[in-house]
Design an enzyme around this catalytic site. Structure first.
Site, PDB file in Angstrom:
ATOM      1  CB  SER A 159      -5.484   2.986  -4.457  1.00  0.00           C
ATOM      2  OG  SER A 159      -6.183   3.912  -5.266  1.00  0.00           O
ATOM      3  CE1 TYR A 176      -9.174  -0.711  -5.681  1.00  0.00           C
ATOM      4  CE2 TYR A 176      -9.300   1.682  -5.601  1.00  0.00           C
ATOM      5  CZ  TYR A 176      -8.612   0.528  -5.922  1.00  0.00           C
ATOM      6  OH  TYR A 176      -7.360   0.613  -6.491  1.00  0.00           O
TER       7      TYR A 176
END
Length: 269
Positions: A159, A176
């Site tokens: 990501s 995350y």
């Protein structure tokens, strides 16, 4: 004598570089969203796709969808965060479908909370799916299929959150961001280790795409995201397909250890 122009490559040869006929692609988190979109791309170019995800009914729907496109698809329910489930699942896939040529580590989890209030349970859930489960699955596929056959393609879905910090106006997502940053370097380190073994390892770092995971973020932060995205739009259902095909095919045979952002320019500014 003047230098000669390089010979052009026949189009049929270029098509062959992208042809995945006869290859088997295992895609985690493949029942919906980005995983299913990537399955469509690989299947369209001839791969048999094997999808794993937690919910059987979503897998069944995904299989029917892919079969409607003329793509051969198999599905296996399982939670990547349940480590005891990983080895038996890989054993079943190899016994029932065959070897794994392409592994797409797409399954992921997230959690939003201020760092000082972040539950340890939630931290471990994110790490177990995004890093620990990915490591264990990759290890099994390497041991049982790719290393013995001397070839393979591993594509990790990281990501842009693993390439940069978090905008303070957005919900804090330390677990995350940390897990995706770990996956970025997991990609580099594994690529170097596997480089002389016929196995390439690369990652795709998506920006903001409308998925179930980003639904909450987009509900309140979409306008701010668009303002800071040079292309002024979110990712579409087609925007990961070309890169996924490239990294899965012979066209990327000299590419390994790369973390490629598909983000509308977010990481360019």
């Amino acid at each position: 004598m003047p230098p000669q122009e390089p010979a052009s490559v026949p189009s049929s040869t270029l098509k062959n570089l992208f042809d995945l006929t006869g290859r088997i692609a295992l895609i985690t988190g493949g029942s919906r969203g980005l995983g299913l979109q990537m399955a469509e791309a690989l299947g369209e170019y001839g791969a048999t796709v094997v999808l794993t995800a937690r919910k059987q009914h979503e897998l069944d729907e995904a299989r029917a969808h892919l079969q409607g496109m003329g793509i051969q698809a198999h599905v296996y329910a399982g939670d990547l965060g349940d480590f005891q489930n990983i080895e038996p699942t890989v054993e079943r896939i190899l016994a029932e479908v065959g070897h794994v040529d392409i592994l797409v580590n797409n399954a992921g989890a997230t959690w939003g909370a201020p760092t000082a209030e972040h539950p340890m349970e939630a931290w471990m859930k994110v790490m177990n799916v995004n890093l620990n489960g990915t490591f264990l699955l990759t290890q099994q596929v390497l041991r049982r299929s790719m290393l013995p056959r001397g070839k393979g393609r591993i594509i990790n879905i990281a990501s842009v959150a693993g390439l940069q910090g978090n905008d303070p106006r957005m919900t804090a997502t330390l677990a995350y961001n940390t897990s995706k940053g770990g996956l970025v370097n997991f990609t580099r380190a594994l690529a170097a280790e596997m480089a002389d073994k016929g196995i390439t390892v690369n990652s795709i770092c998506p920006g903001y795409f409308p998925t179930k995971m980003t639904k909450g973020t987009l509900a309140y932060g979409e306008q701010s995201i668009l303002e800071h995205t040079p292309m002024r739009r979110l990712g579409s259902e087609h925007d990961l397909k070309g890169l996924t095909l490239l990294l899965a095919s012979d066209a990327s045979a000299y590419m390994t250890g790369q973390n490629i952002a598909v983000d509308g320019g977010i990481t360019a500014v």
